[in-house]
Design an enzyme around this catalytic site. Structure first.
Site, mmCIF file in Angstrom:
data_model
loop_
_atom_site.group_PDB
_atom_site.id
_atom_site.type_symbol
_atom_site.label_atom_id
_atom_site.label_comp_id
_atom_site.label_asym_id
_atom_site.label_seq_id
_atom_site.Cartn_x
_atom_site.Cartn_y
_atom_site.Cartn_z
ATOM 1 N N ASP A 1 -16.470 -29.276 11.174
ATOM 2 C CA ASP A 1 -17.009 -28.279 10.248
ATOM 3 C C ASP A 1 -17.471 -27.073 11.073
ATOM 4 O O ASP A 1 -16.713 -26.569 11.885
ATOM 5 C CB ASP A 1 -18.121 -28.890 9.394
ATOM 6 C CG ASP A 1 -18.706 -27.926 8.381
ATOM 7 O OD1 ASP A 1 -18.047 -27.656 7.364
ATOM 8 O OD2 ASP A 1 -19.835 -27.442 8.605
ATOM 9 N N HIS B 1 -14.046 -34.173 3.449
ATOM 10 C CA HIS B 1 -14.550 -33.233 4.451
ATOM 11 C C HIS B 1 -15.171 -33.890 5.675
ATOM 12 O O HIS B 1 -15.161 -33.322 6.763
ATOM 13 C CB HIS B 1 -15.586 -32.310 3.795
ATOM 14 C CG HIS B 1 -16.134 -31.282 4.718
ATOM 15 N ND1 HIS B 1 -15.351 -30.316 5.310
ATOM 16 C CD2 HIS B 1 -17.400 -31.077 5.186
ATOM 17 C CE1 HIS B 1 -16.107 -29.548 6.080
ATOM 18 N NE2 HIS B 1 -17.341 -29.994 6.028
#
Length: 313
Positions: A94, A291
């Site tokens: 991320d 994610h």
């Protein structure tokens, strides 16, 4: 605690061998890498995962400008030096991925290899990202919502545990659906459309949530300040426009990760083998993964990381 770049970073450290620095994303902490420590140490590496600036027990500078990409790369460079090393492998997920990629871009002399999870390597666009998303989505893209001083800070801090539970579930591969783009109705907030699960996924336990909740005891402002520098980062990185990450590289992402569907990202991922001469394999797509790449798919991520790291050590 390690002194680096004028601040103190809290780190977790284990093992001996070539240094591997693991950089977490938003809204996370060093604990995001707890599945990676054992396997990487057993493979012969010294593994260090910091709480990055603005997170957890590390320092939280008050000035928004103290969270630019140059500060974040400077933290990694300083950390490598403070640990007594001249070079390291740098791995990020991320927001940690842009820090890792940019460390490799700005200081290739210090990076033995770089791996990014979720967020692909940086290729600087023709216009500032916040301004571009403001225009494209009428201010509803989540970056623009996060850029409003104090707004997301207050929404997320109202009930930290519920905030984190909703975010982690709703953009994981376990969520029943995912929106095409993470858009926010400003009067409702980012969490309004997110699901609050009755039961957490197997890969994210109540203990994990406890640890993460504790790490945000100082609130979310430091973490959100990273987003508030997106346009400034675009300005600061002008000297590297068109530059390519040159150290050996690895990119891993989930096919249900909303980041992989951001405007222009599918095309970028498809073209990475042509754009990056030192990408050591085609981008690794994990089916059914959302994610939280290294937490949702630890076995596959660990195998790919160890193959990548041992090839260069």
């Amino acid at each position: 605690m390690v002194e680096t770049n004028g601040i103190r970073l809290h780190i977790a450290e284990e093992g001996e061998g070539p240094l591997v620095v693991l950089l977490h994303g938003f809204p996370e902490s060093w604990h995001s890498w707890h599945h990676q420590f054992g396997p990487l140490v057993e493979a012969g590496f010294r593994v260090v995962a910091p709480d990055q600036r603005g997170y957890g027990r590390s320092d939280h500078p008050e000035d928004v400008d103290a969270y630019s990409i140059l500060h974040l790369v400077g933290d990694v460079v300083g950390l490598i030096r403070a640990l007594g090393e001249d070079k390291a492998y740098v791995v990020g997920h991320d927001w940690g991925a842009p820090v890792a990629w940019n460390t490799a871009l700005l200081r290739p002399d210090m990076v033995l290899g770089v791996a990014g999870l979720s967020v692909p390597p940086p290729f600087r666009g023709s216009q500032p990202p916040l301004a571009a998303m403001e225009k494209r989505f009428g201010g509803r893209f989540y970056w623009n919502y996060f850029n409003r001083p104090g707004v997301a800070d207050a929404e997320f801090a109202r009930d930290t545990r519920t905030t984190l539970r909703k975010i982690f579930y709703s953009i994981s591969g376990d969520a029943p659906y995912a929106a095409d783009q993470p858009l926010v109705e400003p009067e409702q907030g980012w969490l309004a459309t997110m699901t609050d699960p009755d039961v957490l996924p197997e890969w994210f336990t109540e203990d994990d949530l406890d640890t993460l909740t504790e790490s945000f005891s100082q609130g979310f402002t430091g973490a959100l300040n990273w987003y508030r520098n997106l346009d400034r980062n675009w300005e600061l990185t002008a000297p590297w426009h068109g530059a390519v990450v040159t150290p050996p590289a690895l990119y891993i992402y989930g096919d249900r990760d909303p980041v992989a569907a951001f405007p222009g990202t599918p095309e970028l991922i498809a073209s990475l083998p042509d754009l990056m001469p030192n990408l050591r394999r085609a981008p690794l797509e994990l089916a059914g993964c959302g994610h939280w790449t290294q937490q949702e798919r630890p076995a596959e991520v660990n195998a790919a990381l160890i193959e990548f790291l041992t090839a260069g050590s």
